[in-house]
Design a protein around this motif. Structure first.
Motif, PDB file in Angstrom:
ATOM      1  N   LYS A 153       0.819  -1.217   0.000  1.00 19.76           N
ATOM      2  CA  LYS A 153       0.000   0.000   0.000  1.00 19.76           C
ATOM      3  C   LYS A 153       0.848   1.260   0.000  1.00 19.76           C
ATOM      4  O   LYS A 153       0.329   2.348   0.196  1.00 19.76           O
ATOM      5  N   ARG A 154       2.163   1.088  -0.141  1.00 22.36           N
ATOM      6  CA  ARG A 154       3.111   2.199  -0.173  1.00 22.36           C
ATOM      7  C   ARG A 154       3.240   2.902   1.183  1.00 22.36           C
ATOM      8  O   ARG A 154       3.713   4.043   1.255  1.00 22.36           O
ATOM      9  N   GLU A 155       2.859   2.230   2.250  1.00 19.59           N
ATOM     10  CA  GLU A 155       3.023   2.778   3.603  1.00 19.59           C
ATOM     11  C   GLU A 155       4.361   2.270   4.146  1.00 19.59           C
ATOM     12  O   GLU A 155       4.435   1.416   5.029  1.00 19.59           O
ATOM     13  N   PHE A 156       5.435   2.809   3.609  1.00 16.51           N
ATOM     14  CA  PHE A 156       6.770   2.271   3.844  1.00 16.51           C
ATOM     15  C   PHE A 156       7.271   2.494   5.272  1.00 16.51           C
ATOM     16  O   PHE A 156       7.995   1.655   5.807  1.00 16.51           O
ATOM     17  N   PRO A 190      10.471   8.129  -3.204  1.00 20.39           N
ATOM     18  CA  PRO A 190       9.180   7.477  -3.462  1.00 20.39           C
ATOM     19  C   PRO A 190       9.097   6.933  -4.890  1.00 20.39           C
ATOM     20  O   PRO A 190       9.555   7.584  -5.836  1.00 20.39           O
ATOM     21  N   PRO A 191       8.519   5.746  -5.046  1.00 23.65           N
ATOM     22  CA  PRO A 191       8.419   5.141  -6.384  1.00 23.65           C
ATOM     23  C   PRO A 191       7.398   5.863  -7.257  1.00 23.65           C
ATOM     24  O   PRO A 191       6.570   6.629  -6.769  1.00 23.65           O
ATOM     25  N   ALA A 192       7.456   5.560  -8.540  1.00 25.68           N
ATOM     26  CA  ALA A 192       6.542   6.184  -9.501  1.00 25.68           C
ATOM     27  C   ALA A 192       5.108   5.718  -9.268  1.00 25.68           C
ATOM     28  O   ALA A 192       4.851   4.744  -8.550  1.00 25.68           O
ATOM     29  N   ALA A 193       4.181   6.414  -9.899  1.00 26.30           N
ATOM     30  CA  ALA A 193       2.761   6.117  -9.708  1.00 26.30           C
ATOM     31  C   ALA A 193       2.396   4.714 -10.184  1.00 26.30           C
ATOM     32  O   ALA A 193       1.471   4.093  -9.664  1.00 26.30           O
ATOM     33  N   ASP A 194       3.116   4.194 -11.183  1.00 26.66           N
ATOM     34  CA  ASP A 194       2.804   2.867 -11.724  1.00 26.66           C
ATOM     35  C   ASP A 194       3.591   1.751 -11.024  1.00 26.66           C
ATOM     36  O   ASP A 194       3.622   0.612 -11.508  1.00 26.66           O
ATOM     37  N   TRP A 195       4.199   2.071  -9.891  1.00 25.76           N
ATOM     38  CA  TRP A 195       4.980   1.079  -9.140  1.00 25.76           C
ATOM     39  C   TRP A 195       4.098  -0.065  -8.653  1.00 25.76           C
ATOM     40  O   TRP A 195       2.935   0.134  -8.300  1.00 25.76           O
ATOM     41  N   THR A 196       4.641  -1.248  -8.667  1.00 19.31           N
ATOM     42  CA  THR A 196       3.955  -2.413  -8.099  1.00 19.31           C
ATOM     43  C   THR A 196       4.876  -3.060  -7.064  1.00 19.31           C
ATOM     44  O   THR A 196       6.102  -2.954  -7.160  1.00 19.31           O
ATOM     45  N   PRO A 197       4.302  -3.746  -6.066  1.00 20.34           N
ATOM     46  CA  PRO A 197       5.134  -4.344  -5.002  1.00 20.34           C
ATOM     47  C   PRO A 197       5.716  -5.703  -5.352  1.00 20.34           C
ATOM     48  O   PRO A 197       6.194  -6.425  -4.467  1.00 20.34           O
ATOM     49  N   VAL A 198       5.709  -6.077  -6.611  1.00 17.56           N
ATOM     50  CA  VAL A 198       6.143  -7.411  -7.012  1.00 17.56           C
ATOM     51  C   VAL A 198       7.661  -7.559  -6.838  1.00 17.56           C
ATOM     52  O   VAL A 198       8.435  -6.690  -7.246  1.00 17.56           O
ATOM     53  N   ILE A 199       8.074  -8.672  -6.225  1.00 17.81           N
ATOM     54  CA  ILE A 199       9.478  -9.026  -6.113  1.00 17.81           C
ATOM     55  C   ILE A 199       9.801  -9.918  -7.309  1.00 17.81           C
ATOM     56  O   ILE A 199       9.254 -11.013  -7.437  1.00 17.81           O
ATOM     57  N   ARG A 200      10.688  -9.469  -8.174  1.00 14.98           N
ATOM     58  CA  ARG A 200      11.005 -10.225  -9.392  1.00 14.98           C
ATOM     59  C   ARG A 200      12.309 -10.983  -9.210  1.00 14.98           C
ATOM     60  O   ARG A 200      13.341 -10.380  -8.916  1.00 14.98           O
ATOM     61  N   LEU A 201      12.242 -12.279  -9.413  1.00 13.46           N
ATOM     62  CA  LEU A 201      13.429 -13.118  -9.288  1.00 13.46           C
ATOM     63  C   LEU A 201      14.062 -13.317 -10.674  1.00 13.46           C
ATOM     64  O   LEU A 201      13.339 -13.476 -11.663  1.00 13.46           O
ATOM     65  N   THR A 202      15.365 -13.333 -10.711  1.00 12.84           N
ATOM     66  CA  THR A 202      16.073 -13.451 -11.986  1.00 12.84           C
ATOM     67  C   THR A 202      16.803 -14.784 -12.130  1.00 12.84           C
ATOM     68  O   THR A 202      17.387 -15.051 -13.169  1.00 12.84           O
ATOM     69  N   GLU A 203      16.771 -15.612 -11.068  1.00  6.87           N
ATOM     70  CA  GLU A 203      17.442 -16.903 -11.117  1.00  6.87           C
ATOM     71  C   GLU A 203      16.483 -18.001 -10.695  1.00  6.87           C
ATOM     72  O   GLU A 203      15.577 -17.776  -9.900  1.00  6.87           O
ATOM     73  N   LYS A 204      16.709 -19.191 -11.220  1.00  5.59           N
ATOM     74  CA  LYS A 204      15.882 -20.339 -10.862  1.00  5.59           C
ATOM     75  C   LYS A 204      16.281 -20.852  -9.495  1.00  5.59           C
ATOM     76  O   LYS A 204      17.413 -20.718  -9.078  1.00  5.59           O
TER      77      LYS A 204
END
Length: 204
Positions: A153-156, A190-204
């Protein structure tokens, strides 16, 4: 089995217990014995199970999207410093079955276009065994889950406070350190308006 999710979680916990017992035995037998570890990923969904292959060679196996997801969750344990990860579908299928876990947030694993909710399952009780310790761990895990919700919710600031409290209970927790670092970065920038809280993994 209608209680398949609960059985899967219980089987994973039993595996973790067996590895812990084996490590204790190895340590008693030889000083400096290597410690064994196991990572487990659990996903819930439709798969194909049976003899697969051709007339020349067949194997009894399971194939399908959820099998691949479970494999990715097994590897994601390295990123979060955890040992048992379950998909949101698995966790929500538990019903009233007893289990202690925390939401790690929305995670996009390698090979998936859509993020999924991921839960970490408690394998060891901090500070010894007993009901009080379990109750404290459950409260701490509930606080962590609430912190992840605040982060989304961006309540960091509020999320950072809860992650700091979790680290006091679980010193060195990799997932808390990750989120706390992100919270502080986003408080400063603060992140941009289109920011999402998704954690993206780059390795298996």
């Amino acid at each position: 089995q209608e209680d398949h999710a609960a059985r899967a979680i219980q089987a994973a916990l039993l595996c973790a217990q067996e590895v812990a017992q084996l490590n204790a035995e190895l340590a008693r037998e030889a000083a400096g014995a290597p410690r064994l570890s196991v990572r487990i990923g659990i996903a819930t969904g439709e798969v194909i199970v049976g003899n697969c292959g051709s007339s020349d060679r067949t194997d009894y196996t399971a194939i399908g999207d959820e099998v691949n997801l479970a494999s990715r969750l097994e590897g994601a344990n390295k990123f979060f410093g955890t040992r048992i990860l379950a998909s949101r579908a698995t966790w929500e299928s538990l019903g009233d079955a007893p289990a202690c876990g925390r939401l790690l947030g929305e995670v996009q694993v390698v090979g998936k276009n859509e993020p999924i909710g991921v839960w970490s399952v408690l394998t060891d009780l901090p500070g010894g065994e007993g009901g009080d310790s379990l109750e404290q761990a459950e409260r701490a895990f509930a606080d962590f889950t609430r912190a992840v919700d605040l982060y989304a919710k961006r309540e960091f600031a509020g999320a950072a406070e809860l992650f700091e409290g979790f680290l006091q209970r679980f010193p060195g927790d990799k997932a808390s350190e990750l989120y706390l670092k992100l919270c502080r970065e986003y408080q400063a920038n603060p992140p941009a308006a289109d920011w999402t809280p998704v954690i993206r993994l780059t390795e298996k």
